[in-house]
Design an enzyme around this catalytic site. Structure first.
Site, PDB file in Angstrom:
ATOM      1  N   GLU A 171      -0.930   1.711  -5.349  1.00 35.75           N
ATOM      2  CA  GLU A 171      -0.900   0.655  -4.479  1.00 35.75           C
ATOM      3  C   GLU A 171      -0.911  -0.557  -5.308  1.00 35.75           C
ATOM      4  O   GLU A 171      -1.555  -0.823  -6.258  1.00 35.75           O
ATOM      5  CB  GLU A 171      -1.969   0.256  -3.489  1.00 35.75           C
ATOM      6  N   HIS A 209       0.731  -1.243  -0.233  1.00 34.45           N
ATOM      7  CA  HIS A 209      -0.017   0.095  -0.167  1.00 34.45           C
ATOM      8  C   HIS A 209       0.740   1.170  -0.164  1.00 34.45           C
ATOM      9  O   HIS A 209       1.052   2.105   1.012  1.00 34.45           O
ATOM     10  CB  HIS A 209      -0.916  -0.232   1.221  1.00 34.45           C
TER      11      HIS A 209
HETATM   12  C1  BG6 Z   1      -6.949   2.458   0.520  1.00 32.95           C
HETATM   13  C2  BG6 Z   1      -8.364   2.081   0.315  1.00 32.95           C
HETATM   14  O1  BG6 Z   1      -6.188   1.276   0.079  1.00 32.95           O
HETATM   15  O2  BG6 Z   1      -6.472   2.430   1.983  1.00 32.95           O
HETATM   16  C3  BG6 Z   1      -9.241   3.221   1.145  1.00 32.95           C
HETATM   17  O3  BG6 Z   1      -8.730   2.054  -1.024  1.00 32.95           O
HETATM   18  C4  BG6 Z   1      -8.785   3.374   2.627  1.00 32.95           C
HETATM   19  O4  BG6 Z   1     -10.540   2.912   1.126  1.00 32.95           O
HETATM   20  C5  BG6 Z   1      -7.091   3.569   2.777  1.00 32.95           C
HETATM   21  O5  BG6 Z   1      -9.536   4.378   3.121  1.00 32.95           O
HETATM   22  C6  BG6 Z   1      -6.525   3.495   4.009  1.00 32.95           C
HETATM   23  O6  BG6 Z   1      -7.153   2.488   4.631  1.00 32.95           O
HETATM   24  P1  BG6 Z   1      -6.607   2.470   6.259  1.00 32.95           P
HETATM   25  O7  BG6 Z   1      -7.402   1.273   6.925  1.00 32.95           O
HETATM   26  O8  BG6 Z   1      -4.928   2.566   6.373  1.00 32.95           O
HETATM   27  O9  BG6 Z   1      -7.206   3.765   7.011  1.00 32.95           O
END
Ligand code: BG6
Length: 300
Positions: free
Chosen positions: A271, A169
């Site tokens: 990502e 990510h």
């Molecule tokens: C992204 C998602 O990959 O991660 C989003 O597509 C999400 O919907 C974001 O808000 C962050 O996620 P997290 O769990 O790290 O707050």
């Protein structure tokens, strides 16, 4: 878990040093002549990659938590064994458990191309009892020189199928979200997660509002063109047929306690995923690599 001193004895060398950071977290610094990286053992979380004589390539939030069983905001969180919400239990943590627990270093050294490498592993014994299901061996292999490579190697060591979705990510440090554009996804189908509609990408991606898109059937390299920082960040991938592009914009940023209200101007996520129809099932003994290679080219 070994102490930082023991980690240095076993896995440290002239280019790899383990230390305890200001938050009390065990981290590793990879100091290759061509580039530097920092990894927290918590989540095997890449927090920094700085090629020689360049700006930081990865973005980190100033509001991030650095606490046990909480994810770090920024860098490259590892989402595994599910991406997004758990497929059937809304009480389970967002984006899986891999980013919530401390991984163990298992190998280090130099590759043939002189990149510095470190491998970290996660096994069921390192996670909370309530989250354990299958047996597995998951490794993150990080290689640093003028490029950063992160490979998530998932090994089904159990006697039943292992189904998962996953993401590297990656949060990128940019000069201004309103001025960058991302190429590489023109003509690709995507799901807009904000209203669950399907579309086809026309041209480059630009940003003027909250963006949460899952691109389908794509193995292509993406490029973030950042005129403010006068550079292009190239994101190549392997073992992935889906790509997620995310920026929370202002309202969502304000709802997130570990994200500064104005920080969305300075970051974008591209990502490398196994998401939606690209989720994987490994038979017993099967292994899969999800890899991203990040390269930054400056002008002039
Ligand atoms: C992204 C998602 O990959 O991660 C989003 O597509 C999400 O919907 C974001 O808000 C962050 O996620 P997290 O769990 O790290 O707050």
């Amino acid at each position: 878990m070994l102490t930082v001193q023991e980690l240095n004895q076993e896995f440290g060398n002239s280019e790899i040093r383990f230390y305890t950071d200001s938050h009390g977290m065990a981290c590793a610094e990879l100091n290759n002549p061509m580039g530097k990286a920092k990894i927290a053992l918590h989540g095997a979380h890449l927090m920094s990659f700085i090629p020689k004589d360049q700006e930081a390539v990865l973005w980190m939030s100033e509001k991030s938590y650095f606490e046990a069983e909480k994810p770090i905001r920024g860098g490259i969180p590892i989402c595994w064994p599910w991406f997004g919400g758990h497929p059937c239990d809304s009480n389970m943590p967002s984006h899986g458990f891999a980013r919530l627990f401390t991984w163990e270093p298992v190998a280090s050294g130099n590759c043939d191309n002189e990149a510095t490498f470190l491998e970290l592993a996660l096994t069921p014994s390192l996670i909370a009892d309530k989250l354990r299901t299958n047996d597995f061996l998951v490794k993150l292999r990080v290689e640093v020189n003028d490029k950063l490579s992160a490979a998530l190697i998932i090994d089904n060591t159990s006697d039943k199928d292992l189904s998962y979705s996953a993401a590297l990510h990656s949060y990128f440090n940019i000069s201004d979200i309103a001025k960058i554009k991302i190429s590489g996804l023109d003509g690709k189908a995507f799901i807009d997660t904000l209203d669950d509609t399907r579309h086809v990408q026309q041209g480059d991606i630009t940003f003027a509002a909250e963006t949460d898109l899952v691109y389908l059937d794509t193995e292509d390299t993406c490029v973030i063109d950042d005129p403010g920082f006068k550079r292009k960040i190239k994101i190549s991938k392997f073992g992935s047929r889906s790509t997620v592009v995310w920026n929370p914009w202002d309202a969502k940023a304000q709802r997130m306690p570990d994200f500064g209200n104005n920080e969305y101007h300075k970051m974008v996520c591209v990502e490398t995923t196994n998401a939606k129809a690209d989720a994987r099932t490994l038979a017993p003994g099967e292994c899969h690599n999800l890899q991203v290679i990040i390269e930054s080219e400056t002008e002039g």
